[in-house]
Motif scaffolding. Structure first.
Motif, PDB file in Angstrom:
ATOM      1  N   ASP A 129      13.831   4.044  19.429  1.00 50.23           N
ATOM      2  CA  ASP A 129      13.583   3.154  18.293  1.00 50.23           C
ATOM      3  C   ASP A 129      14.865   2.868  17.521  1.00 50.23           C
ATOM      4  O   ASP A 129      15.118   1.726  17.121  1.00 50.23           O
ATOM      5  N   LEU A 155      10.095  -2.659  18.254  1.00 45.15           N
ATOM      6  CA  LEU A 155      10.138  -1.586  17.262  1.00 45.15           C
ATOM      7  C   LEU A 155       8.733  -1.145  16.861  1.00 45.15           C
ATOM      8  O   LEU A 155       7.830  -1.973  16.725  1.00 45.15           O
ATOM      9  N   SER A 156       8.572   0.136  16.633  1.00 42.72           N
ATOM     10  CA  SER A 156       7.256   0.673  16.269  1.00 42.72           C
ATOM     11  C   SER A 156       7.109   0.915  14.768  1.00 42.72           C
ATOM     12  O   SER A 156       5.995   1.006  14.265  1.00 42.72           O
TER      13      SER A 156
END
Length: 209
Positions: A129, A155-156
């Motif tokens: 990430d 992206l988380s």
């Protein structure tokens, strides 16, 4: 580390004292007391690193701990003092002997707009990430917004996505959108990350600034 050492020394001292006085005690109860004591000693660090949104208190916390290069680096980078941030990084490199410092160097080079150096550090970053976030930041600096969007979609974490959207809005000189994204990003962050975002985009005046 200091807190852990204090607990170890304190635990030994209490154990010796109890043995000397021939006082019986429950071992697991004693362990629980030590755990609670550690939590109490650690709360201040946890609070300012992960929970607080009080800029002044976080900054005072960083100032008190700036003898440790990690905190000094965060303080200087967030306030745009790049030469001092590099000094802290050099010290961190010596202290950590090159272990897992790539992410800090990549952040530094990105802030310094030395994109070739930032790209060199990417391969050494283990956290997917964070690596993707920095790749998106590099794409924004290169005005390659399409690529930045592609990285952003991977992206988380919401704050990362919002920070990239903020950077893209600034790159496109859409300052009203940038202010909006700043407020959204600050709303979903706390602690040191909140502090860094706040300081970096402090010039964008918004409701929570």
């Amino acid at each position: 580390m200091k807190n852990i050492l204090l607990l170890i020394v304190g635990g030994f001292a209490i154990g010796i004292l109890l043995a000397f006085l021939n006082i019986q005690f429950n071992f697991w109860g004693f362990v629980v007391i030590l755990i609670l004591a550690f939590a109490a000693l650690s709360y201040r660090d946890v609070r300012y690193m992960f929970l607080s949104k009080d800029i002044d208190k976080i900054e005072r916390y960083l100032e008190k701990k700036r003898h440790e290069p990690y905190y000094g680096f965060i303080l200087e980078l967030a306030n745009g003092n790049l030469s001092l941030a590099k000094n802290e990084l050099d010290e961190l490199e010596r202290k950590w002997k090159g272990k897992k410092t790539a992410v800090f160097w990549a952040q530094y080079y990105l802030k310094a707009k030395n994109l070739s150096k930032a790209k060199e550090k990417l391969e050494q970053i283990e956290q997917v990430d964070i690596r993707t976030y920095i790749q998106a930041g590099i794409a924004v600096e290169e005005k390659n917004f399409k690529v930045a969007e592609e990285f952003k979609s991977l992206l988380s974490k919401d704050w990362m996505k919002l920070a990239i959207e903020l950077e893209m809005a600034l790159g496109r000189k859409n300052y009203s959108l940038a202010k909006e994204k700043k407020e959204q990003a600050l709303a979903v962050t706390k602690g040191l990350q909140y502090y860094m975002l706040y300081r970096e985009f402090e010039q964008l005046k918004g409701d929570s600034s």
